[in-house]
Design a protein around this motif. Structure first.
Motif, PDB file in Angstrom:
ATOM      1  N   GLY A   1       0.924  -1.312   0.087  1.00  0.00           N
ATOM      2  CA  GLY A   1      -0.111  -0.040  -0.114  1.00  0.00           C
ATOM      3  C   GLY A   1       0.850   1.168   0.106  1.00  0.00           C
ATOM      4  N   ALA A   2       0.330   2.412  -0.748  1.00  0.00           N
ATOM      5  CA  ALA A   2       1.264   3.556  -0.797  1.00  0.00           C
ATOM      6  C   ALA A   2      -0.152   4.881  -0.581  1.00  0.00           C
ATOM      7  CB  ALA A   2       1.881   3.789  -2.107  1.00  0.00           C
ATOM      8  N   GLY A   3       0.436   5.863  -0.513  1.00  0.00           N
ATOM      9  CA  GLY A   3      -0.563   6.852  -0.246  1.00  0.00           C
ATOM     10  C   GLY A   3      -1.383   6.817   1.046  1.00  0.00           C
ATOM     11  N   ALA A   4      -2.788   6.981   1.000  1.00  0.00           N
ATOM     12  CA  ALA A   4      -3.184   7.078   2.251  1.00  0.00           C
ATOM     13  C   ALA A   4      -3.140   5.602   3.274  1.00  0.00           C
ATOM     14  CB  ALA A   4      -4.925   7.235   2.166  1.00  0.00           C
ATOM     15  N   PHE A   5      -2.849   4.469   2.640  1.00  0.00           N
ATOM     16  CA  PHE A   5      -2.491   3.309   3.387  1.00  0.00           C
ATOM     17  C   PHE A   5      -1.643   3.693   4.210  1.00  0.00           C
ATOM     18  CE2 PHE A   5      -0.994  -1.135   3.719  1.00  0.00           C
ATOM     19  CZ  PHE A   5      -2.324  -1.690   3.877  1.00  0.00           C
TER      20      PHE A   5
ATOM     21  N   GLU B   1       0.603   9.389 -15.169  1.00  0.00           N
ATOM     22  CA  GLU B   1       1.136   9.971 -13.996  1.00  0.00           C
ATOM     23  C   GLU B   1      -0.101  10.716 -13.389  1.00  0.00           C
ATOM     24  OE1 GLU B   1       5.349  11.463 -13.540  1.00  0.00           O
ATOM     25  OE2 GLU B   1       4.278  13.049 -13.996  1.00  0.00           O
ATOM     26  N   ARG B   2      -0.337  10.520 -12.255  1.00  0.00           N
ATOM     27  CA  ARG B   2      -1.525  11.485 -11.767  1.00  0.00           C
ATOM     28  C   ARG B   2      -1.254  11.551 -10.096  1.00  0.00           C
ATOM     29  NH1 ARG B   2      -6.456   7.861 -13.347  1.00  0.00           N
ATOM     30  NH2 ARG B   2      -5.695   8.848 -15.247  1.00  0.00           N
ATOM     31  N   ASN B   3      -1.968  12.325  -9.378  1.00  0.00           N
ATOM     32  CA  ASN B   3      -2.338  12.031  -8.028  1.00  0.00           C
ATOM     33  C   ASN B   3      -3.254  10.946  -7.588  1.00  0.00           C
ATOM     34  OD1 ASN B   3      -0.419  14.258  -7.857  1.00  0.00           O
ATOM     35  ND2 ASN B   3      -1.515  15.583  -6.474  1.00  0.00           N
ATOM     36  N   PHE B   4      -2.390   9.998  -6.830  1.00  0.00           N
ATOM     37  CA  PHE B   4      -3.477   9.091  -6.317  1.00  0.00           C
ATOM     38  C   PHE B   4      -3.872   9.172  -4.839  1.00  0.00           C
ATOM     39  CE2 PHE B   4      -2.031   7.059 -10.234  1.00  0.00           C
ATOM     40  CZ  PHE B   4      -3.181   6.375 -10.467  1.00  0.00           C
ATOM     41  N   TYR B   5      -4.943   9.039  -4.316  1.00  0.00           N
ATOM     42  CA  TYR B   5      -5.332   8.998  -2.683  1.00  0.00           C
ATOM     43  C   TYR B   5      -4.622   7.634  -2.409  1.00  0.00           C
ATOM     44  CZ  TYR B   5      -8.362   8.088   1.121  1.00  0.00           C
ATOM     45  OH  TYR B   5      -8.779   7.772   2.486  1.00  0.00           O
ATOM     46  N   ILE B   6      -4.968   6.738  -2.931  1.00  0.00           N
ATOM     47  CA  ILE B   6      -4.324   5.209  -2.210  1.00  0.00           C
ATOM     48  C   ILE B   6      -3.860   4.581  -3.563  1.00  0.00           C
ATOM     49  CG2 ILE B   6      -6.495   4.347  -2.076  1.00  0.00           C
ATOM     50  CD1 ILE B   6      -5.466   3.042   0.561  1.00  0.00           C
ATOM     51  N   ILE B   7      -3.007   3.371  -3.468  1.00  0.00           N
ATOM     52  CA  ILE B   7      -2.602   2.508  -4.248  1.00  0.00           C
ATOM     53  C   ILE B   7      -2.658   1.053  -3.248  1.00  0.00           C
ATOM     54  CG2 ILE B   7      -1.014   1.531  -5.704  1.00  0.00           C
ATOM     55  CD1 ILE B   7      -0.642   4.199  -7.057  1.00  0.00           C
TER      56      ILE B   7
ATOM     57  N   ASP C   1       7.754   9.389  -4.721  1.00  0.00           N
ATOM     58  CA  ASP C   1       8.674   9.744  -3.659  1.00  0.00           C
ATOM     59  C   ASP C   1       8.297   9.964  -2.308  1.00  0.00           C
ATOM     60  OD1 ASP C   1      11.193  10.934  -2.530  1.00  0.00           O
ATOM     61  OD2 ASP C   1      10.741  12.806  -3.143  1.00  0.00           O
ATOM     62  N   ALA C   2       7.698   8.813  -1.688  1.00  0.00           N
ATOM     63  CA  ALA C   2       7.122   8.546  -0.578  1.00  0.00           C
ATOM     64  C   ALA C   2       7.233   7.196   0.021  1.00  0.00           C
ATOM     65  CB  ALA C   2       5.676   8.915  -0.514  1.00  0.00           C
ATOM     66  N   ASP C   3       7.051   6.758   1.242  1.00  0.00           N
ATOM     67  CA  ASP C   3       7.016   5.377   1.880  1.00  0.00           C
ATOM     68  C   ASP C   3       6.061   4.613   1.353  1.00  0.00           C
ATOM     69  OD1 ASP C   3       9.338   6.204   3.395  1.00  0.00           O
ATOM     70  OD2 ASP C   3       8.404   6.493   5.231  1.00  0.00           O
ATOM     71  N   PHE C   4       6.113   3.522   1.394  1.00  0.00           N
ATOM     72  CA  PHE C   4       5.205   2.607   1.158  1.00  0.00           C
ATOM     73  C   PHE C   4       5.344   1.315   2.324  1.00  0.00           C
ATOM     74  CE2 PHE C   4       8.791   0.378  -0.957  1.00  0.00           C
ATOM     75  CZ  PHE C   4       8.600  -1.088  -0.555  1.00  0.00           C
ATOM     76  N   VAL C   5       4.035   0.816   2.368  1.00  0.00           N
ATOM     77  CA  VAL C   5       4.111  -0.404   3.334  1.00  0.00           C
ATOM     78  C   VAL C   5       3.762  -1.773   2.622  1.00  0.00           C
ATOM     79  CG1 VAL C   5       2.472  -1.269   5.117  1.00  0.00           C
ATOM     80  CG2 VAL C   5       2.967   1.088   4.931  1.00  0.00           C
TER      81      VAL C   5
ATOM     82  N   TYR D   1       8.547   1.190   4.152  1.00  0.00           N
ATOM     83  CA  TYR D   1       9.908   1.147   3.294  1.00  0.00           C
ATOM     84  C   TYR D   1       9.826   2.438   2.651  1.00  0.00           C
ATOM     85  CZ  TYR D   1       9.905  -3.761   4.772  1.00  0.00           C
ATOM     86  OH  TYR D   1      10.002  -5.002   5.434  1.00  0.00           O
ATOM     87  N   PRO D   2      11.018   2.961   2.213  1.00  0.00           N
ATOM     88  CA  PRO D   2      11.348   4.090   1.466  1.00  0.00           C
ATOM     89  C   PRO D   2      10.836   3.296  -0.193  1.00  0.00           C
ATOM     90  CG  PRO D   2      13.360   3.067   1.662  1.00  0.00           C
ATOM     91  CD  PRO D   2      12.289   2.502   2.663  1.00  0.00           C
ATOM     92  N   GLY D   3      10.089   4.630  -0.820  1.00  0.00           N
ATOM     93  CA  GLY D   3       9.460   4.015  -1.980  1.00  0.00           C
ATOM     94  C   GLY D   3      10.955   4.629  -3.162  1.00  0.00           C
ATOM     95  N   GLY D   4      10.325   4.855  -4.273  1.00  0.00           N
ATOM     96  CA  GLY D   4      11.192   5.137  -5.359  1.00  0.00           C
ATOM     97  C   GLY D   4      10.932   4.531  -6.798  1.00  0.00           C
TER      98      GLY D   4
END
Length: 301
Positions: free
Chosen positions: A137-141, A199-205, A273-277, A283-286
């Motif tokens: 999960g990324a974003g709000a997750f 490419e866009r802004n996502f609330y959650i993935i 450019d943010a963390d994910f779970v 963990y750091p994203g990329g």
């Protein structure tokens, strides 16, 4: 047989583990560090074990599956003793929360198994995965996972933690200001294996290879094997109206029109450019590639 016992798993804390009659065919380890786990897995591989028992939660399983391929040409059968806080994989496999080592040994003897494939996560520049798990999960997750950790700290686990975390996330999303961190989303580049790129802004993935999730939630639609991905545009639209249908597994076309996107794929490339779970750990994203891993055999009741 090799047995990994995580003393720090929720259900194991303060519990004295009674060992079965130990023979040359049974090897136990109680790892405290990643290096301990690596040494034990190397030893198990050298001994040619045919079953690997993991007594711990989803995080313990993630760590074992991430490290074990460095030592095993092919992973042995896996038996899960669900001792963690959520135990999503065990739920998906139909393993009861009170399943014991004795129960697992009986199921191993009976030869009952189910197959699941993990998500393999690697950096695009790397040649091999560095993580293997079942719920990404990324974003709000990421924010919701932090809430769940707080619920765990107050004594809420499994479905309770999932339910309270979901309720808090909905409240933050619906009643928060338009520029709060929940609603503004995360800019993500997405490249699917069919060549589609956005490419866009996502609330959650979200991504998962599980068939069933806690509380009967079905954000990926109908139950099926393989890697499923959900992306929700930011800011999310008509949350209170759409969320019940989304979580119940509805595949109505209007969900797509409102910015709720699902797909089943063998791999997806995500750049952010943010963390994910992954299975509860941050963990750091990329520039990441998520892929469906090879099938693993899990012992089941």
């Amino acid at each position: 047989m090799g047995i990994i016992f995580n003393r720090h798993a929720h259900r194991n804390i303060g519990q004295a583990q009674s060992l079965p009659d130990t023979t040359q065919a049974v090897d136990w380890t109680f790892p405290h560090t990643e290096q301990d786990l690596r040494k034990a897995l190397a030893r198990f591989a050298d001994r040619g074990i045919d079953v690997l028992v993991v007594d711990g939660g989803d995080g313990t399983i993630r760590d074992v599956l991430s490290i074990a391929p460095a030592y095993f040409r092919r992973l042995p059968k896996l038996a899960i003793i669900p001792s963690g806080k959520t135990n999503a994989l065990a739920l998906d496999l139909g393993i009861p929360i009170d399943w014991s080592l004795h129960d697992a040994l009986g199921a191993i003897a009976a030869g009952r198994t189910k197959q699941r494939s993990p998500i393999e996560v690697r950096h695009a520049a790397a040649s091999a995965p560095h993580l293997r798990g079942f719920l990404f999960g990324a974003g709000a997750f990421v924010e919701a996972t932090a809430i769940a950790q707080g619920v765990h700290g107050m004594g809420g686990f499994r479905g309770v933690a999932v339910g309270l975390s979901l309720a808090a996330a909905i409240a933050q999303t619906v009643f928060g200001k338009s520029n709060n961190r929940w609603r503004r989303g995360l800019k993500v580049g997405v490249a699917l294996d069919d060549g589609m790129r956005i490419e866009r802004n996502f609330y959650i993935i979200l991504g998962s290879t599980l068939k069933r999730l806690p509380l009967g939630l079905r954000p990926f639609g109908r139950e099926r094997a393989g890697l499923k991905v959900l992306g929700v545009d930011a800011p999310p639209r008509h949350v209170l109206a759409t969320l019940p249908a989304l979580l119940a597994g509805s595949e109505s076309a209007w969900l797509e029109r409102f910015g709720y996107h699902r797909c089943a794929t063998d791999s997806v490339r995500l750049t952010f450019d943010a963390d994910f779970v992954l299975d509860g750990e941050t963990y750091p994203g990329g520039d990441l590639i998520l892929a469906r891993g090879g099938p693993l055999d899990f012992v089941v009741p």
